[in-house]
Design a protein around this motif. Structure first.
Motif, PDB file in Angstrom:
ATOM      1  N   LEU A  12      78.131  29.746  -9.071  1.00 27.25           N
ATOM      2  CA  LEU A  12      78.401  28.661 -10.024  1.00 27.25           C
ATOM      3  C   LEU A  12      77.114  27.938 -10.417  1.00 27.25           C
ATOM      4  N   LYS A  15      76.612  25.293 -13.334  1.00 27.98           N
ATOM      5  CA  LYS A  15      77.872  24.847 -13.915  1.00 27.98           C
ATOM      6  C   LYS A  15      78.018  23.344 -13.658  1.00 27.98           C
ATOM      7  N   ALA A  39      77.016  24.530  -8.310  1.00 31.20           N
ATOM      8  CA  ALA A  39      77.462  23.649  -9.388  1.00 31.20           C
ATOM      9  C   ALA A  39      76.885  22.251  -9.230  1.00 31.20           C
ATOM     10  N   ASP A  93      81.973  22.129 -17.486  1.00 25.19           N
ATOM     11  CA  ASP A  93      82.446  23.510 -17.368  1.00 25.19           C
ATOM     12  C   ASP A  93      83.740  23.615 -16.572  1.00 25.19           C
TER      13      ASP A  93
END
Length: 260
Positions: A12, A15, A39, A93
């Motif tokens: 991720l 993100k 993320a 996202d």
């Protein structure tokens, strides 16, 4: 000399994940799990009393993460949160609709104040935050994950309003999974925890704990409550790029306590 710690695969990476109600409990664990995979996480807390805790959690994450105050039980809190997240990072996202409260009382004792508290946060807050997030999603590859509860379908005693409000989110998930992907390139799924050992669960009250204990003990995988990190893993799975063909799933993360 000890070997350096290896980070989990950064699936991720870069993100932007917005997790509502994430200063503690399942929401905080979801934030940790998504950040561990790369993320940048927007944590959310409802009021000043939780600011220090939320900011400390954001600072502890291995990615650029922030904590934003917004009361999602109000009509303007959800938009405030979504807009602040987008201003900080430019887009969103991943949206995890986690913020929720429960009231555990006999049906006859539940009040309109209880109704407003739970329905405004659990139902309307999820509705408004998702609406406010849509303009900030990427054209393709976005994720919406709603945290529901087995209470929406298993229907335990003492949870009339809570189960009903989570039933709203259950239905939202089904509708949005059909309506939103063609317009926004997003997938919409749900995770339903069973009893999970969070601070809020522990503080639910002795009457509720007495009623829920036999339920926990008959969980097929093991007679225990779930762990927040077990719920977080289920959420992360649905956020992965390789989960792009999973849409409209209601993932039961409860050890088989409820199977649909």
């Amino acid at each position: 000399m000890s070997a350096p710690l290896e980070l989990p695969e950064q699936t991720l990476h870069n993100k932007i994940a917005l997790v509502s109600g994430s200063s503690s409990g399942i929401g905080a664990e979801i934030g940790r799990e998504l950040a561990a995979r790369g993320a940048n996480v927007v944590l959310n807390y409802p009021g000043p009393s939780l600011q220090e805790r939320a900011e400390a959690l954001a600072a502890s994450l291995p990615t650029k993460s922030v904590a934003i105050e917004a009361d999602l039980s109000t009509t303007d809190g959800p938009k405030t949160l979504a807009d602040a997240a987008a201003k900080e990072f430019g887009r969103i996202d991943i949206l995890v609709n986690n913020a929720a409260l429960a009231v555990n009382k006999p049906f006859e004792e539940q009040t309109l104040d209880d109704w407003d508290l739970l329905v405004n946060l659990n139902g309307r807050g999820t509705f408004l935050l998702t609406q406010a997030t849509l303009p900030h999603l990427p054209k393709h590859g976005g994720r919406i994950v709603n945290i529901v509860s087995i209470s929406a379908r298993e229907a335990p005693a003492l949870q009339t309003i809570y189960a009903g409000s989570k039933g709203m989110v259950d239905s939202f998930t089904k509708v949005w999974a059909k309506e939103l992907p063609p317009k926004y390139g997003v997938t919409v799924n749900a995770v339903s925890p069973g009893p999970t050992m969070t601070e809020g669960f522990i503080q639910a009250g002795e009457e509720f704990m007495q009623k829920i204990r036999p339920v926990i003990e008959r969980t097929p995988v093991g007679g225990r409550a779930g762990k927040p990190e077990e719920i977080a893993y289920a959420v992360r799975f649905l956020c992965e790029p390789r989960a792009s063909w999973i849409n409209g799933l209601h993932l039961m993360a409860n050890g088989g306590l409820y199977i649909h």
